[in-house]
Design a protein around this motif. Structure first.
Motif, PDB file in Angstrom:
ATOM      1  N   ASP A 137       0.845  -1.196   0.000  1.00  0.00           N
ATOM      2  CA  ASP A 137       0.000   0.000   0.000  1.00  0.00           C
ATOM      3  C   ASP A 137       0.885   1.252   0.000  1.00  0.00           C
ATOM      4  O   ASP A 137       1.601   1.524   0.967  1.00  0.00           O
ATOM      5  CB  ASP A 137      -0.897  -0.019   1.239  1.00  0.00           C
ATOM      6  CG  ASP A 137      -1.903   1.126   1.240  1.00  0.00           C
ATOM      7  OD1 ASP A 137      -1.985   1.836   0.209  1.00  0.00           O
ATOM      8  OD2 ASP A 137      -2.615   1.310   2.244  1.00  0.00           O
TER       9      ASP A 137
ATOM     10  N   LYS B  13      -3.655   5.053  -4.864  1.00  0.00           N
ATOM     11  CA  LYS B  13      -4.867   5.856  -4.973  1.00  0.00           C
ATOM     12  C   LYS B  13      -4.718   6.906  -6.074  1.00  0.00           C
ATOM     13  O   LYS B  13      -3.660   7.522  -6.234  1.00  0.00           O
ATOM     14  CB  LYS B  13      -5.163   6.571  -3.643  1.00  0.00           C
ATOM     15  CG  LYS B  13      -5.569   5.654  -2.509  1.00  0.00           C
ATOM     16  CD  LYS B  13      -5.883   6.464  -1.261  1.00  0.00           C
ATOM     17  CE  LYS B  13      -6.283   5.551  -0.107  1.00  0.00           C
ATOM     18  NZ  LYS B  13      -6.625   6.311   1.118  1.00  0.00           N
TER      19      LYS B  13
ATOM     20  N   ASP C 145     -10.304   6.398  -4.029  1.00  0.00           N
ATOM     21  CA  ASP C 145     -10.842   6.260  -2.671  1.00  0.00           C
ATOM     22  C   ASP C 145     -12.228   6.904  -2.611  1.00  0.00           C
ATOM     23  O   ASP C 145     -12.398   8.050  -3.044  1.00  0.00           O
ATOM     24  CB  ASP C 145      -9.900   6.927  -1.675  1.00  0.00           C
ATOM     25  CG  ASP C 145     -10.199   6.528  -0.238  1.00  0.00           C
ATOM     26  OD1 ASP C 145     -11.378   6.635   0.179  1.00  0.00           O
ATOM     27  OD2 ASP C 145      -9.255   6.119   0.475  1.00  0.00           O
TER      28      ASP C 145
ATOM     29  N   ALA D 200     -13.309   0.695  -6.102  1.00  0.00           N
ATOM     30  CA  ALA D 200     -13.089   0.843  -4.667  1.00  0.00           C
ATOM     31  C   ALA D 200     -13.590  -0.387  -3.920  1.00  0.00           C
ATOM     32  O   ALA D 200     -13.037  -0.752  -2.872  1.00  0.00           O
ATOM     33  CB  ALA D 200     -13.792   2.104  -4.160  1.00  0.00           C
TER      34      ALA D 200
ATOM     35  N   ARG E 122     -11.361  -2.549  -1.330  1.00  0.00           N
ATOM     36  CA  ARG E 122     -11.786  -2.847   0.038  1.00  0.00           C
ATOM     37  C   ARG E 122     -11.614  -4.331   0.348  1.00  0.00           C
ATOM     38  O   ARG E 122     -11.210  -4.700   1.465  1.00  0.00           O
ATOM     39  CB  ARG E 122     -13.242  -2.413   0.204  1.00  0.00           C
ATOM     40  CG  ARG E 122     -13.715  -2.450   1.652  1.00  0.00           C
ATOM     41  CD  ARG E 122     -15.144  -1.959   1.791  1.00  0.00           C
ATOM     42  NE  ARG E 122     -15.244  -0.543   1.434  1.00  0.00           N
ATOM     43  CZ  ARG E 122     -15.872  -0.089   0.366  1.00  0.00           C
ATOM     44  NH1 ARG E 122     -16.454  -0.920  -0.491  1.00  0.00           N
ATOM     45  NH2 ARG E 122     -15.924   1.202   0.114  1.00  0.00           N
TER      46      ARG E 122
ATOM     47  N   VAL F  65      -7.910  -5.079   1.007  1.00  0.00           N
ATOM     48  CA  VAL F  65      -7.377  -4.622   2.298  1.00  0.00           C
ATOM     49  C   VAL F  65      -8.159  -5.218   3.459  1.00  0.00           C
ATOM     50  O   VAL F  65      -7.947  -4.845   4.624  1.00  0.00           O
ATOM     51  CB  VAL F  65      -7.390  -3.081   2.398  1.00  0.00           C
ATOM     52  CG1 VAL F  65      -6.528  -2.476   1.315  1.00  0.00           C
ATOM     53  CG2 VAL F  65      -8.810  -2.529   2.345  1.00  0.00           C
TER      54      VAL F  65
ATOM     55  N   LEU G 200     -11.355  -4.973   4.468  1.00  0.00           N
ATOM     56  CA  LEU G 200     -12.250  -4.109   5.234  1.00  0.00           C
ATOM     57  C   LEU G 200     -13.688  -4.552   5.001  1.00  0.00           C
ATOM     58  O   LEU G 200     -14.062  -4.946   3.894  1.00  0.00           O
ATOM     59  CB  LEU G 200     -12.101  -2.650   4.810  1.00  0.00           C
ATOM     60  CG  LEU G 200     -10.846  -1.917   5.288  1.00  0.00           C
ATOM     61  CD1 LEU G 200     -10.824  -0.508   4.715  1.00  0.00           C
ATOM     62  CD2 LEU G 200     -10.787  -1.858   6.807  1.00  0.00           C
TER      63      LEU G 200
ATOM     64  N   SER H 151     -17.751  -0.126   6.227  1.00  0.00           N
ATOM     65  CA  SER H 151     -16.734   0.780   6.769  1.00  0.00           C
ATOM     66  C   SER H 151     -16.984   2.230   6.356  1.00  0.00           C
ATOM     67  O   SER H 151     -16.493   3.145   6.984  1.00  0.00           O
ATOM     68  CB  SER H 151     -15.335   0.350   6.313  1.00  0.00           C
ATOM     69  OG  SER H 151     -15.265   0.413   4.899  1.00  0.00           O
TER      70      SER H 151
ATOM     71  N   LEU I  93      -9.317   4.271   2.797  1.00  0.00           N
ATOM     72  CA  LEU I  93      -8.874   2.886   2.705  1.00  0.00           C
ATOM     73  C   LEU I  93      -7.374   2.788   2.963  1.00  0.00           C
ATOM     74  O   LEU I  93      -6.598   3.621   2.495  1.00  0.00           O
ATOM     75  CB  LEU I  93      -9.197   2.314   1.329  1.00  0.00           C
ATOM     76  CG  LEU I  93     -10.678   2.242   0.943  1.00  0.00           C
ATOM     77  CD1 LEU I  93     -10.834   1.628  -0.433  1.00  0.00           C
ATOM     78  CD2 LEU I  93     -11.457   1.433   1.973  1.00  0.00           C
ATOM     79  N   GLN I  94      -7.006   1.749   3.715  1.00  0.00           N
ATOM     80  CA  GLN I  94      -5.599   1.572   4.039  1.00  0.00           C
ATOM     81  C   GLN I  94      -5.344   0.096   4.334  1.00  0.00           C
ATOM     82  O   GLN I  94      -6.138  -0.556   5.020  1.00  0.00           O
ATOM     83  CB  GLN I  94      -5.211   2.415   5.251  1.00  0.00           C
ATOM     84  CG  GLN I  94      -3.709   2.432   5.537  1.00  0.00           C
ATOM     85  CD  GLN I  94      -3.339   3.430   6.617  1.00  0.00           C
ATOM     86  OE1 GLN I  94      -4.232   4.111   7.160  1.00  0.00           O
ATOM     87  NE2 GLN I  94      -2.076   3.534   6.941  1.00  0.00           N
TER      88      GLN I  94
END
Length: 794
Positions: A277, A303, A329, A383, A387, A390, A392, A396, A405-406
């Motif tokens: 990332d 991103k 994002d 996106a 997600r 990562v 998530l 979220s 997002l991370q």
């Protein structure tokens, strides 16, 4: 005989006198000679008679050689240059005439010559009169038919009169633009050349007489027959770029949305590596990542936004990455859009046909083998897929706040990236129409829109763009049919191949580069005029900022909602690129956008989302926003095309330069000093040349033309030789509204952080210094030319 009575001539004298008259009569008998009608010859012959008459009465007549005179006179009768000197007496004609008057026999001898002299004078006068009358009548006939056949071009009616502009712009109506827009959407499934041909026919039907189709064969990178995929190695799950799981359903496999979710001109192949990332891919992000891991041949999760995509990819390529997954994002996207489950297309082409960099793709041009423009395997994803990668949960993103997002710091993500595309030569078409100027037909104002090259994919911005320019053509040609013409030529362009890297505009401009360098005055862009409905976003080069602001205020008189937006000089997307960065042409653009949700939202327009993702008629149901853009564009165009003195502001350029050096970390004294000199010279130019020229009483055509030639090239001095990928060569344009410094200097400072060297910053400083100094010298040279001209006239 009496004492006072003259003695009679002797026999010898009478014979000689008779011989003389015989010779003279013989000469007169030759009436067919062209020289005997000559008045000078007749007068000379008369003098000869007068001399001979006197000589007959004087002693020494025996010395007169009659035979010699006859031979000389007859011998020269064939020559146009008569030489009568051998038979002329030494005394003056006046003296001889006075002596003849004293002779008692003068009247009896020569009264017979008077009638002939009067007849000659009469016929001479008659001949002159008839000749003059014939020439006069002939001149009238020629003038009449010349005027009938070649009428003088109609001059524009009071080019500074706002009433003329109002009459033209009031013909632009929202309902007309909407109808044109709906007609254009019927062409979306047709080939680029077919769409261009229909636009040409439509422009011609609106009254634009000179419309041309210009084709180029260029190298395009198109999607493969099956979609690219991303596979999680830990679970074996396979995903399409949109986030859908891989399927064998033919309908899904051949979906246009999936196929066109790709990066044109990316490297091709398969790469299996760890996902890293890198957030927005800034220098700080790269320094942070490189401090904790080796990034060689790994895949970056990047991103979109904050800075140009090509610039960020160049940093990742230099760092050693092997692939990139690119996404937007949701926190950066406008709240009015729902693009979380949409992948998109991007182009990695900086501009023009990749196989002919720097020169036009005409028949016979050398084609370079440039199938890939980067070593990176680049794939845009939605996106929603980001997600999932990562890990998530779906909820979220909450309504009241957005969590960027991370990728979690713990645990490695190994993915397999498969990218395929087809590189092939295709024909792209430009539609070019001309409304010729009446006063300065060799000066061009270019208005540029673009048409679809991606079949049903690629948004409806091209239809909005083409509808607006077509409505503007309709209004201008309607006035032209009544005898009006702009002072300068207006060129209307619908570009092809825009989505692949502004290919159509680049190739046309490279093809006509020498002509455009000399003739183009300004470029007015209509690239995606309605991308949102929240705020008007005017962009203009520094010399046109004042004109763009004034045009907004004029439009506010007719609108209840006045935009009042600040005009900025920032980088924009679209086909204005070549004109700004290679020709140094002043440019402007009006567009409606959504309010940016974050400071990272810049450059999101580089992504091309599917057609149904942005519905133009939902953004602007009444097409009133389209009408506003058309009228603002028309107002600016008419001003530039008709003002005797180009409405460019030299002082605003100098002020923009000084503002770009404020608070600069590298504000060296040399830069500040040369910027100060530039402002002083620009102020002098503005007061001594611009203001007097705008006064009709002091406006001399030659002086105005000289002044316009200087104004036309004001921004050419600010083109640096080379800029980092994605950054403008024209340093007058900033990256975005958040930055105020020169982008090349900001990039050089960032580069120093990564490579621990100040060599790049020194080179960038030198480029900027030379650009500012060149502009100052150019202004000064313009002033010197005017001073020299004035001194010469005095």
């Amino acid at each position: 005989m009496g004492e006072n009575e003259p003695s009679a001539p002797g026999p010898a004298q009478q014979d000689k006198k008779m011989a003389y008259h015989k010779v003279n009569a013989d000469q007169r008998a030759q009436g067919h000679s062209p020289y005997l009608d000559n008045d000078e010859l007749q007068a000379t012959a008369l003098e000869l008679e007068w001399d001979m008459e006197k000589e007959l009465e004087e002693p020494g007549f025996d010395h007169f050689r009659l035979d010699s005179a006859v031979q000389h006179h007859l011998g020269n009768s064939q020559s146009p240059d008569l030489d009568l000197e051998p038979i002329q007496a030494s005394s003056s004609p006046k003296g001889r005439f006075q002596r003849l008057q004293e002779d008692p026999d003068y009247i009896s001898h020569y009264t017979r010559q008077a009638p002939k002299s009067n007849r000659c004078s009469f016929f001479r006068i008659l001949k002159v009169f008839c000749t003059a009358l014939i020439l006069f009548i002939f001149g009238i006939v020629i003038g009449y038919y010349a005027r009938k056949k070649c009428p003088s071009p109609p001059a524009s009616q009071e080019p500074n009169n706002p009433h003329i502009y109002h009459e033209i712009l009031k013909e632009i109506k929202a309902e007309n633009i909407q109808q044109i827009y709906r007609d254009l959407l019927q062409y979306t499934r047709e080939d680029d050349v077919d769409v261009a041909m229909k636009i040409l026919v439509q422009w011609h039907s609106q009254g634009l007489e000179d419309v041309r189709l210009v084709n180029y064969s260029v190298l395009l990178d198109l999607p493969d027959s099956s979609s690219n995929t991303v596979t999680l190695k830990s679970s074996g799950e396979c995903f399409y770029p949109s986030g859908q799981q891989c399927s064998r359903d033919p309908k899904t496999l051949h979906s246009q949305d999936l196929l066109y979710s790709y990066a044109a001109y990316s490297a091709k192949g398969t790469l299996e590596a760890e996902l890293v990332d890198v957030q927005y891919g800034t220098m700080e992000d790269l320094l942070r990542i490189q401090a904790i891991t080796n990034v060689t041949k790994k895949i970056a999760l990047l991103k979109l936004g904050q800075s140009p995509l090509l610039y960020k990819l160049s940093l990742l390529e230099d760092a050693g990455f092997g692939g990139v997954l690119l996404y937007a994002d949701p926190c950066d996207l406008p709240k009015t859009t729902d693009l979380a489950d949409k992948a998109f297309m991007v182009s990695l082409n900086s501009g023009g046909d990749p196989s002919t960099p720097g020169y036009a793709s005409i028949d016979g041009s050398y084609r370079q083998n440039r199938l890939n423009l980067t070593t990176l395997l680049v794939q845009p994803i939605s996106a929603m897929l980001a997600r999932k990668l990562v890990s998530l949960p779906e909820d979220s993103v909450q309504k009241d706040r957005c969590t960027p997002l991370q990728l979690p710091p713990t645990g490695k993500k190994i993915i397999s990236l498969n990218i395929q595309s087809v590189t092939t030569y295709k024909t792209i078409s430009n539609v070019i129409g001309y409304l010729k100027g009446a006063v300065f037909p060799d000066r061009y104002i270019i208005i540029g829109s673009h048409h679809s090259s991606l079949n049903p994919y690629g948004g409806q911005g091209w239809a909005s763009s083409t509808a607006v320019i077509t409505a503007l053509i309709q209004a201008l040609t309607l006035k032209a049919k009544r005898g009006w013409r702009p002072d300068r030529t207006i060129v209307f362009c619908s570009w092809g191949g825009t989505a692949f890297g502004n290919i159509g505009s680049y190739e046309w401009a490279e093809d006509l580069k020498r002509v455009l360098q000399r003739n183009v005055v300004a470029y007015v862009s209509l690239h995606d005029p309605v991308r949102g409905n929240s705020t008007l976003h005017p962009v203009a080069s520094p010399s046109l900022q004042q004109l763009a602001a004034e045009s907004q205020s004029l439009n506010c008189v007719e609108k209840t909602r006045c935009p009042g937006s600040n005009v900025s000089s920032v980088q924009i997307q679209g086909d204005s690129d070549y004109f700004i960065n290679h020709l140094g042409v002043p440019a402007t653009q009006f567009s409606y956008e959504d309010i940016k949700t974050s400071e990272n939202s810049s450059f999101l327009s580089e992504a091309l989302f599917p057609v149904h993702a942005t519905k133009t008629e939902e953004l602007d149901p009444s097409f009133s926003l389209h009408e506003t853009i058309a009228k603002l564009t028309g107002q600016v165009t008419l001003k530039i095309a008709n003002e005797p003195v180009l409405p460019f502001n030299a002082l605003d350029i100098a002020l923009e330069v000084q503002n770009s050096l404020k608070g600069d970390e590298v504000g060296v004294p040399q830069l500040l000093a040369v910027a100060s000199r530039l402002r002083d010279t620009a102020e002098l130019f503005q007061s001594d040349e611009m203001r007097p020229a705008n006064d009709p009483k002091e406006r001399a055509p030659v002086r105005v033309r000289m002044l316009n030639d200087v104004l036309q090239s004001l921004e050419k001095s600010f083109l640096v030789h080379q800029a980092p990928p994605g950054l403008y060569r024209n340093i007058l344009y900033r990256l975005d509204e958040r930055t105020s410094q020169f982008s090349v200097l900001l990039e050089a400072l960032e580069h120093c952080k990564l490579h621990q060297s100040n060599e790049t910053i020194q080179a960038a400083l030198s480029e900027v210094l030379n650009s500012i100094n060149s502009a100052q010298v150019y202004f000064k040279a313009g002033l010197d030319v005017f001073e020299t001209t004035l001194a010469g006239k005095k």
